[in-house]
Design a protein around this motif. Structure first.
Motif, PDB file in Angstrom:
ATOM      1  N   GLU A  52       0.979  -1.517   0.252  1.00 41.81           N
ATOM      2  CA  GLU A  52      -0.201   0.117   0.435  1.00 41.81           C
ATOM      3  C   GLU A  52       1.162   1.083   0.109  1.00 41.81           C
ATOM      4  OE1 GLU A  52      -3.377  -0.450   2.527  1.00 41.81           O
ATOM      5  OE2 GLU A  52      -2.644  -1.500   3.583  1.00 41.81           O
ATOM      6  N   TYR A  93       1.452   0.525   6.722  1.00 38.86           N
ATOM      7  CA  TYR A  93       3.147   0.035   6.356  1.00 38.86           C
ATOM      8  C   TYR A  93       2.657  -0.967   5.400  1.00 38.86           C
ATOM      9  CZ  TYR A  93       3.185   2.511  10.653  1.00 38.86           C
ATOM     10  OH  TYR A  93       3.442   3.838  11.352  1.00 38.86           O
ATOM     11  N   ALA A 119      -9.645   3.109  11.544  1.00 33.47           N
ATOM     12  CA  ALA A 119      -9.808   1.458  12.027  1.00 33.47           C
ATOM     13  C   ALA A 119      -8.664   1.068  12.885  1.00 33.47           C
ATOM     14  CB  ALA A 119     -10.492   1.189  10.860  1.00 33.47           C
ATOM     15  N   LEU A 177      -8.855  -2.161  14.253  1.00 37.26           N
ATOM     16  CA  LEU A 177      -9.208  -3.789  13.829  1.00 37.26           C
ATOM     17  C   LEU A 177     -10.999  -3.867  13.110  1.00 37.26           C
ATOM     18  CD1 LEU A 177     -10.973  -5.042  16.097  1.00 37.26           C
ATOM     19  CD2 LEU A 177      -9.767  -4.307  17.581  1.00 37.26           C
ATOM     20  N   GLY A 178     -10.334  -4.822  12.412  1.00 36.18           N
ATOM     21  CA  GLY A 178     -11.680  -5.399  12.145  1.00 36.18           C
ATOM     22  C   GLY A 178     -12.239  -6.791  11.747  1.00 36.18           C
ATOM     23  N   ARG A 236      -1.125   0.495  14.954  1.00 33.94           N
ATOM     24  CA  ARG A 236      -2.310   1.377  15.030  1.00 33.94           C
ATOM     25  C   ARG A 236      -2.282   1.384  16.655  1.00 33.94           C
ATOM     26  NH1 ARG A 236      -5.580   0.908   9.507  1.00 33.94           N
ATOM     27  NH2 ARG A 236      -3.927   1.020   8.238  1.00 33.94           N
TER      28      ARG A 236
HETATM   29  P1  AMP Z   1      -7.709  -6.349   7.805  1.00 27.95           P
HETATM   30  O1  AMP Z   1      -6.791  -6.973   7.538  1.00 27.95           O
HETATM   31  O2  AMP Z   1      -7.924  -5.303   6.289  1.00 27.95           O
HETATM   32  O3  AMP Z   1      -9.197  -6.597   7.572  1.00 27.95           O
HETATM   33  O4  AMP Z   1      -7.105  -4.803   8.700  1.00 27.95           O
HETATM   34  C1  AMP Z   1      -7.486  -5.115   9.654  1.00 27.95           C
HETATM   35  C2  AMP Z   1      -6.836  -4.447  10.567  1.00 27.95           C
HETATM   36  O5  AMP Z   1      -5.360  -4.544  10.042  1.00 27.95           O
HETATM   37  C3  AMP Z   1      -7.075  -2.796  10.438  1.00 27.95           C
HETATM   38  O6  AMP Z   1      -7.948  -2.392  10.664  1.00 27.95           O
HETATM   39  C4  AMP Z   1      -6.036  -1.762  10.298  1.00 27.95           C
HETATM   40  O7  AMP Z   1      -6.098  -1.605  12.005  1.00 27.95           O
HETATM   41  C5  AMP Z   1      -4.847  -3.265  10.771  1.00 27.95           C
HETATM   42  N1  AMP Z   1      -3.920  -3.163   9.008  1.00 27.95           N
HETATM   43  C6  AMP Z   1      -3.804  -2.801   7.458  1.00 27.95           C
HETATM   44  N2  AMP Z   1      -3.103  -3.079   6.730  1.00 27.95           N
HETATM   45  C7  AMP Z   1      -2.284  -2.264   7.562  1.00 27.95           C
HETATM   46  C8  AMP Z   1      -1.635  -1.809   7.227  1.00 27.95           C
HETATM   47  N3  AMP Z   1      -1.063  -0.901   5.801  1.00 27.95           N
HETATM   48  N4  AMP Z   1      -0.360  -0.867   8.088  1.00 27.95           N
HETATM   49  C9  AMP Z   1      -0.691  -1.234   8.994  1.00 27.95           C
HETATM   50  N5  AMP Z   1      -2.083  -1.356   9.462  1.00 27.95           N
HETATM   51  C10 AMP Z   1      -2.790  -2.182   8.864  1.00 27.95           C
END
Ligand code: AMP
Length: 583
Positions: A242, A249, A419, A421-422, A449
């Motif tokens: 990203e 990161y 966000a 966490l999700g 985060r």
């Molecule tokens: P996800 O797997 O996309 O549902 O992401 C879950 C959590 O991982 C998000 O809410 C963020 O806190 C963290 N997260 C996702 N992508 C990144 C990233 N590139 N850098 C840091 N934290 C991330």
């Protein structure tokens, strides 16, 4: 020879990656140990899956159309793998002829181990003789292997007393024309065999998330056969290409949980969803995160979702052109993602779109109502966000996010990435990956985060929290006292009080020792000739400015009593809590 380009300037960590250094790593460890202790109370066990997996796992599990899979993965082709076994089998097939008498595998010849030693009848200068062949199976001819084989042949000749010994390097014939044998140098032959001796290369991806890997492991190890609900957690790095910014990161850490199992284990129950959410609330509270909010939604079953996506597509068709370019593309490829969009100009349009809640069937509606009721009963506060669909294909029914005070608010420490966490339910994921039916629910906390939020919310506290002082700094006077200083430090560190101790160097001037000690320790202990002969040590306590002489037998207890660091392994938590309550 081609010249290697010289690296210019100093080497740095790759864009989007970073080093975590002390004292900050103490905060990371604290977060992880709190998570481990909460997870243990709820009956979770740790799973560690590989950091890279077969690419198709993510393509199938996460979904080809998601941003993650379509543009953010680190993927490469692993090299074709040489299959020595196939080459060996082929060679043996070809040479099981009358003249071969026998063979032995993996034979030592000097320092080398030879793949195969075979004996056959042959004719040399008109005489029938016994010929011994030292055979090696290799992917290609390399000088290193030729040299090794040559010395193995010489060694074998000398030690076995056999007269007719030769070496053979058997390699695949690359152009697949014909098998051939030629003598490379005296007594060393290259034999090329036609056939397929390489396994196809595999496409490999650094994991962008961990749920797919956990479900793959669940399937691979037949965890469903236990009939038990699997409650698993993981802590580890994930990789997404990203655009880096604060809180985002390319290598980041996630702390995650997955609960899954056969339907008979209760894996589909809304109670599981509520328990996972309640556990998260507990964890965030124990970590001291302030102002977190839980947003909740249901995206229904796979069928509900399909129906809704169709409705959404139709609603988007006439107004598509009014959206930003990204959303125009999403409207085409993955209309649900339009709902996730943070583009400020599109918000009013998105609010006017049909809501998924109106397209859920009765069983999905019931499931969601029960999740909400269980949360209400346990006092976990949430809001329902009908737009929360989350980007990944595998989600069904419950989806959720925990956020901290938003975007512009510097207290979150996250900039626009609010966000924390999700997660959600993924009832069909195991089947998508070719496994048995195994409904489940999980989440992933962005650990980076979480840390940023803790640091922003308790800036002053967390600084203290992570940079605690040593109990004592031992300052030898004169290099000849270095050894005694180290021995004393050893006693203090490993004694009953287990003190945190730093040792200086006898070549330092006393003033320098005092300066260094005052920055990192509560006390300085002088180890000079007088002290060592009398066993009476000079101790200065920085907080009070007092200096006194203490007998060695009482030294550890005295240092402890004069330290601003409680000697309780849990001290940091208490320290943290009391400061938090006063803010
Ligand atoms: P996800 O797997 O996309 O549902 O992401 C879950 C959590 O991982 C998000 O809410 C963020 O806190 C963290 N997260 C996702 N992508 C990144 C990233 N590139 N850098 C840091 N934290 C991330």
């Amino acid at each position: 020879m081609p010249t290697q380009p010289k690296p210019s300037g100093t080497l740095k960590a790759v864009r989007g990656t970073r080093d975590l250094l002390p004292p900050e790593t103490a905060l990371w460890n604290r977060v992880e140990s709190t998570a481990r202790s909460v997870f243990a109370r709820y009956g979770f066990g740790e799973i560690r899956t590989p950091i890279f997996e077969d690419t198709s796992l993510f393509a199938r599990g996460v979904g080809e159309e998601t941003d993650i899979v379509s543009k953010e993965m680190y993927t490469w082709d692993d090299r074709d793998r040489f299959d020595e076994r196939r080459l060996r089998v082929r060679w043996l097939e070809m040479y099981t002829r009358d003249e071969y008498i026998g063979s032995r595998s993996n034979v030592k010849a000097g320092s080398a181990e030879i793949d195969l030693v075979a004996e056959r009848r042959g004719v040399v200068e008109g005489q029938e003789v016994l010929i011994t062949e030292l055979v090696e199976f290799k992917p290609e001819v390399r000088q290193f292997d030729v040299d090794r084989l040559t010395s193995a042949v010489n060694h074998f000749k000398e030690t076995s007393g056999k007269e007719h010994v030769l070496g053979k390097l058997v390699v695949p014939e690359k152009r697949n024309t014909a098998s051939s044998v030629k003598e490379l140098q005296h007594g060393i032959f290259i034999e090329q065999l036609t056939g397929e001796f390489f396994l196809q290369s595999q496409r490999i991806t650094l994991r962008p998330e961990n749920t797919a890997g956990v479900v793959r492991a669940y399937i691979e190890h037949n965890l469903g056969d236990t009939g038990q609900l699997q409650k698993l957690f993981y802590i580890g790095p994930q990789f997404r290409r990203e655009r880096p910014q604060r809180g985002r990161y390319r290598q980041f850490w996630q702390i995650g949980v997955e609960v899954l199992g056969p339907v008979s284990s209760g894996s589909e129950s809304p109670l599981r969803d509520a328990e996972v959410l309640e556990m998260l609330a507990t964890l965030l509270d124990e970590l001291g995160i302030q102002g977190w909010k839980l947003e909740l939604n249901s995206v229904g079953s796979a069928e509900d979702r399909k129906r809704y996506v169709e409705v959404l597509r139709q609603a988007l068709a006439p107004i598509k052109h009014q959206f930003c370019l990204d959303n125009q593309r999403r409207a085409q490829t993955n209309p649900l993602r339009v709902l996730d969009s943070k583009d400020p100009d599109d918000q009013a349009l998105i609010d006017g779109l049909p809501k998924i809640a109106d397209y859920l069937d009765e069983s999905s509606r019931n499931h969601f109502a029960q999740v909400c009721a269980a949360l209400d009963a346990s006092g976990v506060v949430y809001t329902i966000n009908p737009r929360l669909v989350r980007g990944l294909d595998y989600y069904t029914r419950t989806t959720f996010e925990f956020t901290v005070p938003s975007s512009g608010d510097p207290a979150s420490g996250l900039g626009t990435q609010n966000a924390l966490l999700g997660g959600g339910r993924y009832d069909g994921l195991s089947e998508m990956l070719g496994g048995p039916r195994a409904p489940g629910i999980g989440f992933a906390i962005g650990e980076d985060r979480l840390i940023l939020t803790l640091q922003a919310q308790f800036n002053a506290v967390s600084a203290k929290y992570v940079s605690y002082l040593m109990h004592a700094y031992i300052a030898p006077i004169g290099a000849h006292n270095n050894a005694a200083a180290l021995a004393l430090a050893r006693e203090l560190r490993n004694g009953a009080n287990g003190l945190r101790v730093e040792v200086g160097d006898g070549s330092f001037r006393l003033k320098k020792s005092f300066e260094m000690a005052s920055k990192i320790a509560s006390n300085i202990v002088i180890v000079g000739d007088d002290e060592l002969s009398s066993n009476n040590f000079t101790v200065k306590t920085f907080l009070t400015g007092n200096q006194t002489k203490i007998d060695k037998s009482e030294l550890a207890a005295f240092i402890l009593s004069q330290s601003s660091v409680p000697n309780d392994p849990e001290w940091a938590q208490d320290f943290f809590k009391s400061d938090r309550e006063s803010t």
